[in-house]
Structure formats: C-alpha cells, structure tokens
Design a protein around this motif. Structure first.
Motif, PDB file in Angstrom:
ATOM      1  N   SER A  53      10.436   0.628  -2.944  1.00 27.68           N
ATOM      2  CA  SER A  53      11.089   1.696  -2.180  1.00 27.68           C
ATOM      3  C   SER A  53      11.553   1.202  -0.822  1.00 27.68           C
ATOM      4  O   SER A  53      12.618   1.598  -0.331  1.00 27.68           O
ATOM      5  N   VAL A  54      10.741   0.336  -0.185  1.00 22.58           N
ATOM      6  CA  VAL A  54      11.147  -0.237   1.102  1.00 22.58           C
ATOM      7  C   VAL A  54      12.442  -1.026   0.948  1.00 22.58           C
ATOM      8  O   VAL A  54      13.371  -0.911   1.761  1.00 22.58           O
ATOM      9  N   LYS A  55      12.522  -1.811  -0.112  1.00 20.23           N
ATOM     10  CA  LYS A  55      13.730  -2.609  -0.346  1.00 20.23           C
ATOM     11  C   LYS A  55      14.923  -1.705  -0.681  1.00 20.23           C
ATOM     12  O   LYS A  55      16.063  -2.011  -0.301  1.00 20.23           O
ATOM     13  N   GLU A  56      14.666  -0.580  -1.394  1.00 20.62           N
ATOM     14  CA  GLU A  56      15.737   0.359  -1.709  1.00 20.62           C
ATOM     15  C   GLU A  56      16.364   0.921  -0.433  1.00 20.62           C
ATOM     16  O   GLU A  56      17.567   1.209  -0.385  1.00 20.62           O
ATOM     17  N   LEU A  57      15.557   1.073   0.609  1.00 17.13           N
ATOM     18  CA  LEU A  57      16.050   1.593   1.886  1.00 17.13           C
ATOM     19  C   LEU A  57      16.575   0.494   2.801  1.00 17.13           C
ATOM     20  O   LEU A  57      16.991   0.774   3.925  1.00 17.13           O
ATOM     21  N   GLY A  58      16.558  -0.759   2.316  1.00 21.52           N
ATOM     22  CA  GLY A  58      17.064  -1.861   3.122  1.00 21.52           C
ATOM     23  C   GLY A  58      16.095  -2.283   4.218  1.00 21.52           C
ATOM     24  O   GLY A  58      16.517  -2.833   5.237  1.00 21.52           O
ATOM     25  N   GLY A  59      14.809  -2.030   4.015  1.00 23.06           N
ATOM     26  CA  GLY A  59      13.811  -2.344   5.035  1.00 23.06           C
ATOM     27  C   GLY A  59      12.973  -3.551   4.669  1.00 23.06           C
ATOM     28  O   GLY A  59      13.273  -4.313   3.755  1.00 23.06           O
ATOM     29  N   GLU A  60      11.868  -3.676   5.407  1.00 22.63           N
ATOM     30  CA  GLU A  60      10.984  -4.833   5.220  1.00 22.63           C
ATOM     31  C   GLU A  60       9.532  -4.381   5.313  1.00 22.63           C
ATOM     32  O   GLU A  60       9.168  -3.578   6.169  1.00 22.63           O
ATOM     33  N   LEU A  61       8.694  -4.891   4.417  1.00 22.93           N
ATOM     34  CA  LEU A  61       7.265  -4.572   4.413  1.00 22.93           C
ATOM     35  C   LEU A  61       6.476  -5.860   4.565  1.00 22.93           C
ATOM     36  O   LEU A  61       6.653  -6.812   3.781  1.00 22.93           O
ATOM     37  N   ARG A 104      -3.281  -0.687 -14.121  1.00 19.42           N
ATOM     38  CA  ARG A 104      -3.260  -0.500 -12.667  1.00 19.42           C
ATOM     39  C   ARG A 104      -2.220  -1.464 -12.080  1.00 19.42           C
ATOM     40  O   ARG A 104      -1.501  -2.154 -12.787  1.00 19.42           O
ATOM     41  N   GLY A 105      -2.138  -1.514 -10.754  1.00 14.20           N
ATOM     42  CA  GLY A 105      -1.278  -2.484 -10.102  1.00 14.20           C
ATOM     43  C   GLY A 105       0.159  -2.054  -9.923  1.00 14.20           C
ATOM     44  O   GLY A 105       1.053  -2.906  -9.836  1.00 14.20           O
ATOM     45  N   TYR A 106       0.415  -0.742  -9.851  1.00 19.69           N
ATOM     46  CA  TYR A 106       1.781  -0.273  -9.679  1.00 19.69           C
ATOM     47  C   TYR A 106       2.044   0.311  -8.288  1.00 19.69           C
ATOM     48  O   TYR A 106       3.182   0.432  -7.872  1.00 19.69           O
ATOM     49  N   GLY A 107       0.998   0.689  -7.564  1.00 26.00           N
ATOM     50  CA  GLY A 107       1.161   1.364  -6.281  1.00 26.00           C
ATOM     51  C   GLY A 107       1.889   0.525  -5.248  1.00 26.00           C
ATOM     52  O   GLY A 107       2.923   0.929  -4.702  1.00 26.00           O
ATOM     53  N   LEU A 108       1.365  -0.668  -4.932  1.00 28.66           N
ATOM     54  CA  LEU A 108       1.989  -1.519  -3.928  1.00 28.66           C
ATOM     55  C   LEU A 108       3.339  -2.043  -4.409  1.00 28.66           C
ATOM     56  O   LEU A 108       4.257  -2.246  -3.597  1.00 28.66           O
ATOM     57  N   GLY A 116       2.682   7.558   0.087  1.00 30.83           N
ATOM     58  CA  GLY A 116       1.724   7.997  -0.913  1.00 30.83           C
ATOM     59  C   GLY A 116       0.952   6.848  -1.505  1.00 30.83           C
ATOM     60  O   GLY A 116      -0.284   6.884  -1.602  1.00 30.83           O
ATOM     61  N   ASN A 117       1.649   5.782  -1.879  1.00 30.48           N
ATOM     62  CA  ASN A 117       0.980   4.638  -2.486  1.00 30.48           C
ATOM     63  C   ASN A 117       0.125   3.869  -1.493  1.00 30.48           C
ATOM     64  O   ASN A 117      -0.986   3.450  -1.818  1.00 30.48           O
ATOM     65  N   LEU A 118       0.636   3.700  -0.264  1.00 28.45           N
ATOM     66  CA  LEU A 118      -0.150   2.960   0.733  1.00 28.45           C
ATOM     67  C   LEU A 118      -1.406   3.725   1.135  1.00 28.45           C
ATOM     68  O   LEU A 118      -2.490   3.146   1.273  1.00 28.45           O
ATOM     69  N   ILE A 119      -1.290   5.048   1.333  1.00 26.31           N
ATOM     70  CA  ILE A 119      -2.458   5.847   1.722  1.00 26.31           C
ATOM     71  C   ILE A 119      -3.473   5.902   0.596  1.00 26.31           C
ATOM     72  O   ILE A 119      -4.683   5.706   0.816  1.00 26.31           O
ATOM     73  N   ASP A 120      -3.006   6.170  -0.647  1.00 28.94           N
ATOM     74  CA  ASP A 120      -3.939   6.222  -1.778  1.00 28.94           C
ATOM     75  C   ASP A 120      -4.619   4.876  -1.989  1.00 28.94           C
ATOM     76  O   ASP A 120      -5.829   4.811  -2.273  1.00 28.94           O
ATOM     77  N   GLY A 178      -0.847  17.373   2.932  1.00 26.78           N
ATOM     78  CA  GLY A 178      -1.614  17.251   1.701  1.00 26.78           C
ATOM     79  C   GLY A 178      -2.495  16.024   1.698  1.00 26.78           C
ATOM     80  O   GLY A 178      -3.638  16.061   1.231  1.00 26.78           O
ATOM     81  N   LYS A 179      -1.979  14.897   2.220  1.00 27.93           N
ATOM     82  CA  LYS A 179      -2.764  13.674   2.276  1.00 27.93           C
ATOM     83  C   LYS A 179      -3.936  13.807   3.246  1.00 27.93           C
ATOM     84  O   LYS A 179      -5.000  13.220   3.027  1.00 27.93           O
ATOM     85  N   LEU A 180      -3.770  14.581   4.313  1.00 30.58           N
ATOM     86  CA  LEU A 180      -4.889  14.819   5.230  1.00 30.58           C
ATOM     87  C   LEU A 180      -6.016  15.551   4.513  1.00 30.58           C
ATOM     88  O   LEU A 180      -7.203  15.216   4.690  1.00 30.58           O
ATOM     89  N   SER A 181      -5.674  16.549   3.713  1.00 35.22           N
ATOM     90  CA  SER A 181      -6.689  17.289   2.955  1.00 35.22           C
ATOM     91  C   SER A 181      -7.372  16.363   1.949  1.00 35.22           C
ATOM     92  O   SER A 181      -8.601  16.391   1.792  1.00 35.22           O
TER      93      SER A 181
END
Length: 509
Positions: free
Chosen positions: A476-484, A466-470, A406-410, A369-372
C-alpha cells in the motif's frame, strides 16, 4: 401526556420570555427617542409625546406605553384621563433609581407584564422612566393557542407512529416468513445443535454462489487438500473449481452420494438446494473424507473468533460495571459520580483529540476502533499528531492508509503479546503535501536478518497461512508512491517509518 407537559412548559416559557424581550425592546426604543427626551427636559410638547407613544403602541401591539418623570407622574397614557397622575403598581421605584427590569403588577388597565427603562439626557442624567406593558390576558391567550397546537401535533404524531409501527411490524413479519421471535430462536438453536453434532463437513452458499458457511470438519478436509482456511465470502467456483454446488443452484435438483476429488483428496458428497417459497435461495453440501472418520464439528467457521471478540470487548465493560456495583453497594455515591465522570471525560477527550487532528472521518473512526481493540489487549496505544491532517483528495489514499495502519498496529499488538511493557505509539506529521507516520512498539524487536524477509508475501515465523500483514502494508505504501523503512533492535522495540505524498482535499469539494 408527559411529552405534552414538557413541550407545553418549554413553549410557554419561550413565549413569555419573547413577550418580555419585546416589551424591553419597545421600552428601550422609546427611551432613546429625542421627542421623549426633549419633552421631559423642557416640559413641553407633551401632546407630541402622547401621539408618538400611541403610534408605537399601535405598531407593536402592546397594552400601554407610559412615559413618567422622576416623580412618577405620567406624561403619556392610553387613557388621556390618567395623564398627569402618579403611576400605579408600585413596581416603578427601582426604575426611578436607574434600574432596567421586568415585573408583573396590577395597574389601571389590569394585570400586565411590564418592562421599565430609565431615560437619560445627553449629559447622562436620568430625567424619567418609560414603562411598556403587555396584557397577561393576551399572553395567556397565546399560551392557550400554542398548547392547543401542541396537543393536535402530538395526537397526529401518535397516530402516525401507531400506523407506522403496524406497517413496520407487518413488513418485518413478512421478511421473517411469518415466524415469531420465539420460533426464529428455536430454529437457530436447532441449526446450531445440528451443525455441532454432525460428523460431516458442511459448506453452504447463497444464491450468488458466495460461500456463507463452512464448519470445522470441512476446513480440516480443505486443509488436507491444500485450500485456503478462510473461504467465507469467496465464490465457490473460485475456491473449489471441482465443485458442482453452483450447478445445483441453477438446476434446483439435489445430487446425492456423489464422489468428488479435491487436489487428490476423495470425498463423498451430498448437494441439496435451499428452497424458500418456491425460490432457490442457496445450496448446502455435506461431505465426508472417504479415508478417515471426521471428528465432531466443534463450531461453525468464525463463531469462535466472533465469541472471543465479543468476550474481549465486554471484558473492560464488565470490570467497570463491577466497580460501579461495588460503589453502589457501599453507598459511595460521590466516588461513583467521579468514576463515571472520569470515564465519560476520558472517552470525550480521546474522541476530541483524534477528530481535532485527523479530519478524514473514515480514518478517524478507524483509529478510534483500534484504540478500543488495543485496550482489550491491554496495550497502551497513544495517537499523536504534530499538525492537522486534512482529508485526502483521493478516496484511494484513505483506503491505503487504513491498510497500512491496520496491519502495522495489529502486527505490533501481536508482537507484544508476551512482553511486560506493552506500549504502542503512532505519530502523524503533515507538511508541504507530505505525510509522515511512525509506528513504534515496545515488543521484542526484529533481528537484522529477519528485517530483510518480513515484507515478503507469506513469510511468517508464527505458523502457516500467515505473513501477509507487513507485505500488504508495504504494498500500500508503494501504491501511494511512498517509502517504508524499519528501525528495530532486539529487546529494544521496533519503529516503522512511513513517508507518502499526501494531497489535501480542497475546501468545499
């Protein structure tokens, strides 16, 4: 009728092919028999061969099994009077030269489909031929029987389809309150005209108090009152605690010319329940700002966004239709064929590449969908993966990944709105239960000062609300225990680097 013809032809061809294969299998079996081979070499035990082929013929229900020597002389035949005579039909000559094939010819027993199979001894020398025949009459009987069954099934299916269509039409008409399509269209046109012509703000809810409609005039008043500009889908009492619209749903009684205050903004309100077949299915409220006259409501909330989305999605399609129309008018049929084939191949390659590397159907579909969407925005989006990404063990992982991507691509597509080169690269890598994602865009970049602020909730340089995407992506990254992390320089683009633990789903679960 057409379906019957197509199916009958297909079934007839399958039955004929099956009978030919059956004859070949029987012929091959007989040609490998030591009884037959020894009899041909020694010219003895002919009675034993005749009994052997007679048993095989009875077991396989074929018309005849004839074993002949290299001179075409029969050693076996269902009619013992034909033994010792030359094979009849003239289609055995190639078999005497070592060929395997199937033919149709007329013999002493009538017209038949025949399978010929050479017979070889242990020295790989041809010593004879076996011919197996299946009566065309029995074959036609089988075809007729199958055709009859097809007609019965087709007729039955047609009857069921008609009955189902009638029941479905009745059910749909009941859901549509007995209205015909033209009547529904007329009502929708009247509703749209009404909403565009009124000066009042309008907000509607369904029977669960969920907001389903808000017009622009209402949003202007809500904005003045400091309320969110995206109320659709929210509960009315959560969005606007001072409302009495939920009370109207419960009582079923209208409330007219009531004064209401929303965060200091006074409005004059009419609240009316929506009743269908004696049941309250929703409620609608119209109101005006007491301090000023509202402007004409241009569109219902979301309609403009919906129309623009449809327009963007149809833009590329219409361009391709124009190309096809031009080629048809120019009679450039070869170029037209190549053009359409290129479009189909491109779509298949794109789909195949993603599904080959990303095994989570939800995530793969989201990326498609994002490609389209990227193509509609004239952005060159590429998806690369150095390894296969298996399905995650937890459904939550898929949900959070979609939020992140979704947020990073948009955000990246929006950042490149005014740039000449619009390149967006998303790269995946999976190794040792760890998923790495990189999102690079060729946008204007982010200064080092802003990099410290962009992940804060509500922070944006693009205006209010505005300002909610990033913020959500980082959450979400922190919810998964990751790092951005972010690597960006002005005029050189921006690269987001994400690493998260990623446990693969066990096969079979």
């Amino acid at each position: 009728m057409i379906t019957d013809i197509l199916i009958s032809n297909s079934v007839s061809e399958n039955i004929r092919r099956h009978q030919e294969e059956k004859a070949q299998i029987v012929a091959r079996t007989v040609s490998k028999s030591h009884i037959v081979i020894n009899a041909l070499e020694d010219k003895q035990n002919l009675t034993e061969v005749q009994e052997y082929t007679k048993d095989i013929q009875a077991a396989t229900n074929v018309m005849f099994i004839v074993v002949m020597d290299m001179n075409g002389i029969r050693m076996t035949h269902p009619n013992t009077k034909q033994i010792g005579r030359r094979f009849v039909g003239g289609d055995e000559k190639l078999a005497l030269k070592g060929k395997e094939y199937v033919s149709t010819s007329l013999g002493t027993l009538g017209k038949s489909v025949r399978a010929f199979m050479p017979i070889y001894n242990e020295k790989k020398e041809q010593i004879g031929v076996v011919a197996v025949g299946i009566s065309l009459e029995s074959l036609e009987t089988a075809l007729g029987r199958s055709h009859k069954n097809i007609i019965i099934v087709t007729a039955l299916g047609l009857m069921i389809g008609i009955i189902g269509a009638i029941l479905l039409a009745r059910y749909i008409k009941k859901i549509l309150l007995g209205l015909e399509p033209f009547a529904i269209s007329k009502i929708l046109e009247e509703r749209s005209t009404m909403l565009q012509s009124v000066h009042e703000g309008i907000i509607a809810v369904d029977n669960t108090s969920t907001i389903t409609l808000v017009n622009k005039s209402a949003l202007q008043i809500f904005k003045k009152a400091g309320l969110s500009q995206k109320p659709v889908g929210m509960k009315i009492y959560e969005y606007m605690p001072s409302t009495r619209l939920d009370h109207v749903l419960q009582s079923g009684q209208p409330e007219l010319d009531e004064e209401q205050t929303i965060n200091g903004v006074s409005i004059l309100v009419n609240r009316v329940p929506l009743i269908v077949n004696g049941q309250v299915v929703g409620a609608i409220s119209t109101f005006r700002d007491k301090t000023e006259v509202n402007q004409l409501a241009e569109q219902l909330t979301g309609v403009r966004m919906y129309a623009e989305a449809l327009r963007a999605q149809s833009h590329e399609f219409m361009n391709r239709l124009h190309v096809i129309l031009g080629m048809v008018q120019l009679k450039s049929y070869d170029q037209l064929s190549d053009f359409i084939r290129t479009l189909v191949d491109y779509r298949n390659q794109e789909f195949g590449s993603i599904t080959q590397h990303i095994k989570d159907p939800a995530l793969a579909g989201f990326i498609m969908g994002k490609l389209s969407y990227a193509r509609e925005e004239n952005v060159d989006l590429s998806i690369e993966s150095s390894s296969t990404i298996p399905e995650p063990a937890a459904n939550k992982t898929t949900h959070e990944l979609i939020t992140i991507l979704g947020n990073l691509i948009d955000n990246a597509i929006e950042a490149m709105a005014d740039t000449v080169e619009k390149t967006l690269e998303v790269t995946f890598s999976y190794q040792e239960n760890r998923l790495t994602i990189e999102v690079f865009d060729s946008g204007p970049g982010i200064s080092s000062e802003l990099q410290k602020e962009i992940f804060k909730k509500g922070y944006s340089t693009k205006g209010e609300n505005r300002g909610y995407g990033l913020y959500l992506a980082n959450k979400s990254v922190k919810e998964l225990g990751g790092e951005l992390t972010i690597d960006s320089k002005l005029l050189l683009g921006t690269n987001f680097h994400i690493q998260i633990p990623y446990e693969a789903k066990e096969v079979g679960k």
